[in-house]
Write an enzyme that holds these catalytic residues in place. Structure first.
Site, PDB file in Angstrom:
ATOM      1  N   TYR A   1     -11.527   8.170 -14.066  1.00 32.19           N
ATOM      2  CA  TYR A   1     -11.779   6.912 -13.336  1.00 32.19           C
ATOM      3  C   TYR A   1     -12.492   5.907 -14.241  1.00 32.19           C
ATOM      4  CZ  TYR A   1     -13.280   3.900  -9.421  1.00 32.19           C
ATOM      5  OH  TYR A   1     -13.499   2.842  -8.566  1.00 32.19           O
TER       6      TYR A   1
ATOM      7  N   ASP B   1       0.864  -1.188   0.000  1.00 34.12           N
ATOM      8  CA  ASP B   1       0.000   0.000   0.000  1.00 34.12           C
ATOM      9  C   ASP B   1       0.897   1.234   0.000  1.00 34.12           C
ATOM     10  OD1 ASP B   1      -3.266   0.266   0.931  1.00 34.12           O
ATOM     11  OD2 ASP B   1      -2.043   2.099   0.957  1.00 34.12           O
TER      12      ASP B   1
ATOM     13  N   THR C   1     -16.558   1.565   1.586  1.00 39.49           N
ATOM     14  CA  THR C   1     -15.136   1.645   1.952  1.00 39.49           C
ATOM     15  C   THR C   1     -14.807   3.130   2.104  1.00 39.49           C
ATOM     16  OG1 THR C   1     -14.414   1.934  -0.327  1.00 39.49           O
ATOM     17  CG2 THR C   1     -14.595  -0.346   0.464  1.00 39.49           C
TER      18      THR C   1
HETATM   19  P1  NAD Z   1      -9.980   2.294  -0.206  1.00 42.06           P
HETATM   20  O1  NAD Z   1      -9.695   3.728  -0.375  1.00 42.06           O
HETATM   21  O2  NAD Z   1     -10.533   1.804   1.084  1.00 42.06           O
HETATM   22  O3  NAD Z   1      -8.676   1.434  -0.538  1.00 42.06           O
HETATM   23  C1  NAD Z   1      -7.786   1.759  -1.567  1.00 42.06           C
HETATM   24  C2  NAD Z   1      -6.371   1.470  -1.066  1.00 42.06           C
HETATM   25  O4  NAD Z   1      -5.455   1.682  -2.167  1.00 42.06           O
HETATM   26  C3  NAD Z   1      -5.936   2.391   0.061  1.00 42.06           C
HETATM   27  O5  NAD Z   1      -5.383   1.645   1.134  1.00 42.06           O
HETATM   28  C4  NAD Z   1      -4.898   3.291  -0.591  1.00 42.06           C
HETATM   29  O6  NAD Z   1      -3.899   3.754   0.315  1.00 42.06           O
HETATM   30  C5  NAD Z   1      -4.326   2.359  -1.642  1.00 42.06           C
HETATM   31  N1  NAD Z   1      -3.644   3.095  -2.713  1.00 42.06           N
HETATM   32  C6  NAD Z   1      -4.051   4.240  -3.328  1.00 42.06           C
HETATM   33  N2  NAD Z   1      -3.136   4.631  -4.225  1.00 42.06           N
HETATM   34  C7  NAD Z   1      -2.140   3.721  -4.200  1.00 42.06           C
HETATM   35  C8  NAD Z   1      -0.906   3.587  -4.897  1.00 42.06           C
HETATM   36  N3  NAD Z   1      -0.515   4.485  -5.809  1.00 42.06           N
HETATM   37  N4  NAD Z   1      -0.127   2.522  -4.618  1.00 42.06           N
HETATM   38  C9  NAD Z   1      -0.489   1.608  -3.689  1.00 42.06           C
HETATM   39  N5  NAD Z   1      -1.626   1.708  -2.969  1.00 42.06           N
HETATM   40  C10 NAD Z   1      -2.447   2.749  -3.227  1.00 42.06           C
HETATM   41  O7  NAD Z   1     -10.980   1.948  -1.395  1.00 42.06           O
HETATM   42  P2  NAD Z   1     -11.642   0.623  -1.966  1.00 42.06           P
HETATM   43  O8  NAD Z   1     -13.041   0.991  -2.292  1.00 42.06           O
HETATM   44  O9  NAD Z   1     -11.364  -0.577  -1.132  1.00 42.06           O
HETATM   45  O10 NAD Z   1     -10.859   0.528  -3.337  1.00 42.06           O
HETATM   46  C11 NAD Z   1     -10.213  -0.631  -3.804  1.00 42.06           C
HETATM   47  C12 NAD Z   1     -10.426  -0.762  -5.301  1.00 42.06           C
HETATM   48  O11 NAD Z   1     -11.819  -0.966  -5.553  1.00 42.06           O
HETATM   49  C13 NAD Z   1     -10.047   0.463  -6.123  1.00 42.06           C
HETATM   50  O12 NAD Z   1      -9.361   0.047  -7.289  1.00 42.06           O
HETATM   51  C14 NAD Z   1     -11.394   1.068  -6.495  1.00 42.06           C
HETATM   52  O13 NAD Z   1     -11.324   1.805  -7.679  1.00 42.06           O
HETATM   53  C15 NAD Z   1     -12.237  -0.164  -6.629  1.00 42.06           C
HETATM   54  N6  NAD Z   1     -13.687   0.044  -6.552  1.00 42.06           N
HETATM   55  C16 NAD Z   1     -14.268   0.626  -5.476  1.00 42.06           C
HETATM   56  C17 NAD Z   1     -15.669   0.724  -5.408  1.00 42.06           C
HETATM   57  C18 NAD Z   1     -16.380   1.277  -4.194  1.00 42.06           C
HETATM   58  O14 NAD Z   1     -17.597   1.518  -4.268  1.00 42.06           O
HETATM   59  N7  NAD Z   1     -15.723   1.462  -3.072  1.00 42.06           N
HETATM   60  C19 NAD Z   1     -16.451   0.244  -6.465  1.00 42.06           C
HETATM   61  C20 NAD Z   1     -15.811  -0.331  -7.570  1.00 42.06           C
HETATM   62  C21 NAD Z   1     -14.432  -0.441  -7.596  1.00 42.06           C
END
Ligand code: NAD
Length: 251
Positions: free
Chosen positions: A156, A38, A191
């Protein structure tokens, strides 16, 4: 530890929070050794501690997935530590723009594409040579907005469509090497990323939940279980697939 992933090595990027943390915990529950990467090193360490506290084995690394040298170092450390790599959840992502396409700044565009799309490509680039030694499975975290458009978050949406395409291309290229490559396409999952965008107002939450058939937000664990299935032998004939985990929102 016994379990579905006993003796296997799993890598999770963005494992300090949300779906990444839930998936890291699930791999560990099933006996896997988990490398948690991370950009927030402290958050990754907290996930490691939670795994160690429950009797599992994990290690963390502070890594920006958009930087090739850091991703290469991450994979090298994983191999040095456990001798192999069996599965990877390329999950790290950001969502930082809040307006239509013409309002997206060049910096926003570059950063979102660098983390979400280049990051997934870099992870696969360095994971695949390791996975090729004995086969394995990759799951990339896309989104339902990787399959259809959405307003006010153009970079995005573009990055997530890119992940879907890259997943399919990699599946075709590496199937004969015994590597399966799939994606998950989550809907609205509660999240930090979701909260940063939508807030926690009950009325807004109810509105968003009502867009899907099950009338609730998804949990990180809902996605984690789908990722584990895609990494397991139970999905042995599934590759190049984008598994929608959205409570029926796109149904
Ligand atoms: P989150 O913010 O809880 O987790 C994302 C994590 O990625 C964080 O710990 C952050 O520090 C880490 N991160 C960010 N940039 C980074 C980098 N450059 N290098 C390494 N780590 C990095 O969010 P989440 O919702 O768990 O997101 C996880 C994935 O799910 C993402 O790819 C997001 O686009 C995708 N997503 C989320 C949703 C939603 O509704 N939450 C829906 C569809 C897809």
């Amino acid at each position: 530890m016994a379990g579905l992933f006993a003796g296997k090595v799993a890598l999770v990027t963005g494992g300090g929070s949300g779906m990444g943390r839930a998936t890291a915990l699930a791999f560990a529950r099933e006996g896997g050794h988990v490398m948690i990467a991370d950009i927030h090193g402290e958050a990754a360490k907290e996930t490691v501690q939670a795994i160690i506290d429950s009797g599992g084995e994990a290690l963390s690394a502070q890594v920006d997935v958009s930087v090739a040298a850091e991703v290469a170092g991450l994979i090298a450390t994983t191999i040095t530590t456990w001798g192999s790599l069996d599965c990877a959840f390329n999950n790290a992502g950001i969502n930082i723009e809040h307006g239509p396409l013409a309002d997206c700044t060049e910096d926003e565009w570059d950063r979102v594409l660098a983390v979400n799309l280049k990051g997934v490509w870099l992870c696969m680039k360095y994971e695949i040579p390791q996975l090729a030694t004995r086969g394995g499975a990759i799951v990339n975290n896309a989104s339902i907005v990787g399959l259809a458009g959405s307003r006010n978050t153009p970079a995005y949406v573009a990055s997530k469509h890119g992940i879907v395409g890259l997943t399919r291309a990699a599946a075709l290229e590496y199937g004969r090497a015994g590597i399966r490559v799939n994606a998950v396409c989550p809907g609205a999952i509660k999240t930090q990323m979701y909260l940063d965008r939508e807030g926690d107002d009950p009325e807004n939450t109810a509105r968003i939940a009502s867009a899907n058939a099950l009338n609730r937000l998804g949990s990180p664990a809902d996605v984690a279980e789908a990722v584990l299935w895609l990494c397991s032998e139970a999905s042995a004939f599934v590759t190049g697939h984008c598994l929608v985990v959205d409570g029926g929102e796109t149904a």
